[in-house]
Design an enzyme around this catalytic site. Structure first.
Site, PDB file in Angstrom:
ATOM      1  N   GLY A 133       0.814  -1.208   0.000  1.00 31.57           N
ATOM      2  CA  GLY A 133       0.000   0.000   0.000  1.00 31.57           C
ATOM      3  C   GLY A 133       0.845   1.253   0.000  1.00 31.57           C
ATOM      4  N   ASN A 134       0.276   2.326  -0.501  1.00 30.33           N
ATOM      5  CA  ASN A 134       0.888   3.646  -0.486  1.00 30.33           C
ATOM      6  C   ASN A 134      -0.095   4.610   0.154  1.00 30.33           C
ATOM      7  OD1 ASN A 134       3.455   3.237  -1.989  1.00 30.33           O
ATOM      8  ND2 ASN A 134       2.068   2.633  -3.623  1.00 30.33           N
ATOM      9  N   GLY A 135       0.154   4.957   1.391  1.00 36.70           N
ATOM     10  CA  GLY A 135      -0.750   5.835   2.113  1.00 36.70           C
ATOM     11  C   GLY A 135      -0.222   7.243   2.223  1.00 36.70           C
TER      12      GLY A 135
ATOM     13  N   LYS B   5       4.683   4.323   2.981  1.00 37.83           N
ATOM     14  CA  LYS B   5       4.487   3.174   2.110  1.00 37.83           C
ATOM     15  C   LYS B   5       4.629   1.899   2.933  1.00 37.83           C
ATOM     16  CE  LYS B   5       6.680   5.679  -1.692  1.00 37.83           C
ATOM     17  NZ  LYS B   5       7.830   5.706  -2.626  1.00 37.83           N
TER      18      LYS B   5
ATOM     19  N   ASP C  12      -8.139   7.335  13.396  1.00 35.42           N
ATOM     20  CA  ASP C  12      -8.345   7.043  11.973  1.00 35.42           C
ATOM     21  C   ASP C  12      -8.933   5.643  11.789  1.00 35.42           C
ATOM     22  OD1 ASP C  12      -8.362   7.792   9.316  1.00 35.42           O
ATOM     23  OD2 ASP C  12      -6.296   7.170   8.931  1.00 35.42           O
TER      24      ASP C  12
END
Length: 560
Positions: A57-59, A63, A189
């Site tokens: 994933g790339n948040g 990463k 979050d």
């Protein structure tokens, strides 16, 4: 079918996990030295003892890479954090520490619970611009509640989950949140994409990039003015509580905001869409603050995965959501009350253990087994190389003024050897090097500086036989070892030398104060009883390799 296991019951406050949370950090390994290697055979990078396999994933805050522990073979997730903040208008030489990095580390070091993703190791090298967190890998990925071909922000329902599946997810999340709040940690979050499913079906809370905590364990965390401004800018707006969207009242970051985001999450799981949505941020915030909560009709719910629900179950679900999505944080339902709410405990209790999900819903990433190569030669890379492309190497934050001349460079270079069967290490000779900015046709796109190194690499010597190097003028002469083969290998491919001349001009393209093209080729000729191999690069860098025993050798081009 993947079984979702029974949710973990919250531990009593007399448990060691509650009273000795600080002891959790003693289980976490902290490493102050980062070593980055490159495997030219598999085209994979190796971070210390972890082979990088893929991107998970790339948040917004980092990463995440899938990696394999070369010592145990276990799969882990590695989160890559930027040590320094990226601020527009500042010089590249002015580095501002990112306070969220230490905050995330401190929060995770205090966590040890079955419904929270585990932190195994911290790779924190002061010389590196990155900080690496080695985390528990949850092979079934995040909770999915809308079809793969739909954007979550545009989802209109229905959900792909049943009410029973959603309940199992929620019970695990509530268990994890109870633990976090008992440790004085507010996640800030909570959303489906931050809820990961392990291989045995346990749901775990992940991503503590915007979490807040206190050393005293209080669940009410008062923010300073600066923290207040940052907290309103971080997180996922669609899951913001009303108190985060308003500037009219004094703000305190409390555990109640996790209750709200849990309510938004449950709404998504049950109905397949967001409870509050808009085309702009201001409209979204206004909707969250002022718009009343609405639900799909019972008739709409009879379609899709929720077709088997009863009116009573539907009514109880709405009642729970109304209490979760209460705009006044003081009136919001508590975690302990969620667990005993009729929606959570009156349905499906007898067959809870048999709840399962389709593989299409919670799929498991398939990972190939470790390479069967018995001998792999690893190339050392600069500590600040990037994982942006797994088949390329480039340096970040490299100051052009710090480029050294060829005379300043260390003439010896010894790559690390990873040898699964303790074979003799290969002989490696640094033939020559030059520093400039390079970019490959395939993947090198950085405008920062690179060092290009052209090397001749001989096959393993037999017995005590050694490879000899002789120097003549501006050329270097190498006597070859064993194992006949003509091959040139580089991160961008392999080039066999079948004919008398093979062009290597496509391998490197210079950018900067060097000729606009590099022309490199191999010329094979005969002189008396030996073969001369000649490697040329841009007509100014010439290497001659003499092979007296008519054996063959491979040549590697490495871009560092």
């Amino acid at each position: 079918m993947v079984l979702l296991k029974e949710p973990v019951q919250p531990l009593p406050r007399s448990s060691l996990l509650y009273n000795n949370a600080s002891n959790s950090s003693s289980r976490i390994k902290e490493t102050r030295k980062v070593k980055l290697l490159y495997n030219p055979l598999t085209k994979r990078q190796i971070l210390n003892n972890f082979e990088i396999l893929a991107t998970l994933g790339n948040g917004q805050y980092g990463k995440v890479k899938l990696a394999r522990d070369l010592g145990t073979g276990a799969l882990v997730a590695i989160k890559i954090l930027n040590r320094f903040e990226k601020r527009s208008g500042y010089s590249l030489q002015l580095k501002v520490e990112n306070p969220r990095v230490n905050q995330e580390i401190e929060v995770m070091k205090r966590c040890h619970h079955e419904n929270v993703v585990e932190l195994y190791e911290i790779l924190n090298d002061p010389e590196s611009t990155k900080v690496y967190l080695v985390l528990e890998y949850c092979s079934r990925g995040p909770v999915k509640w809308c079809p793969e071909n739909k954007m979550e922000i545009k989802a209109v329902g229905p959900s792909i989950l049943t009410f029973q599946q959603s309940r199992k997810v929620v019970l695990d999340v509530v268990s994890g949140l109870e633990y976090l709040h008992s440790q004085g940690i507010t996640h800030r979050d909570i959303k489906p994409s931050n809820l990961l499913i392990s291989s045995n079906g346990t749901v775990k809370i992940s991503d503590f990039g915007v979490a807040m905590s206190t050393a005293t364990g209080s669940t009410n965390i008062q923010s300073s003015h600066e923290q207040l401004l940052k907290s309103r800018a971080l997180g996922t707006p669609a899951f913001f509580a009303p108190e985060l969207c308003s500037t009219e009242k004094e703000y305190s970051c409390s555990s109640a905001i996790d209750i709200w985001s849990l309510g938004v999450t449950i709404y998504c799981l049950l109905f397949g869409k967001l409870p509050f949505n808009a085309n702009s941020g201001l409209e979204l915030f206004d909707s969250i603050i002022n718009k009343p909560l609405e639900f799909p009709s019972y008739e709409e719910m009879l379609n899709g995965a929720t077709s088997g629900i009863t009116m009573e179950e539907y009514t109880d679900a709405k009642d729970l959501l109304k209490k979760l999505l209460q705009k006044d944080p003081d009136k919001r339902i508590k975690l302990a009350d969620i667990k005993v709410h009729p929606f959570m405990c009156h349905y499906g209790k007898s067959d809870a253990a048999s709840v399962s999900t389709n593989l299409e819903t919670f799929h498991e990433l398939k990972v190939s087994p470790p390479s069967s190569c018995k001998r792999v030669e690893l190339v050392s890379l600069p500590v600040n190389s990037s994982f942006a492309s797994l088949d390329s190497v480039y340096m970040e934050n490299f100051d052009h003024n710090n480029l050294r001349t060829g005379a300043d460079r260390n003439s010896t270079y010894s790559p690390s050897i990873y040898d699964a069967n303790t074979l003799s290490p290969s002989a490696y000779h640094n033939i020559g090097s030059r520093e400039s900015s390079y970019s490959s046709f395939s993947s090198f796109t950085s405008s920062t500086a690179f060092a290009s190194q052209i090397s001749i690499q001989d096959a393993p010597a037999i017995g005590d036989q050694q490879c000899l190097i002789g120097e003549s003028g501006s050329s270097l002469r190498v006597n070859s070892c064993e194992f006949p083969q003509y091959t040139t290998m580089s991160p961008v491919g392999e080039y066999p030398f079948e004919s008398t001349e093979a062009s290597l001009s496509s391998t490197l393209t210079p950018v900067g104060n060097v000729p606009q093209r590099i022309k490199a080729h191999l010329v094979e000729g005969k002189s008396n009883s030996k073969d001369d191999l000649r490697i040329e690069a841009d007509a100014s860098l010439v290497f001659e390799a003499s092979d007296a025993q008519r054996t063959r050798r491979r040549m590697s081009l490495y871009k560092l």
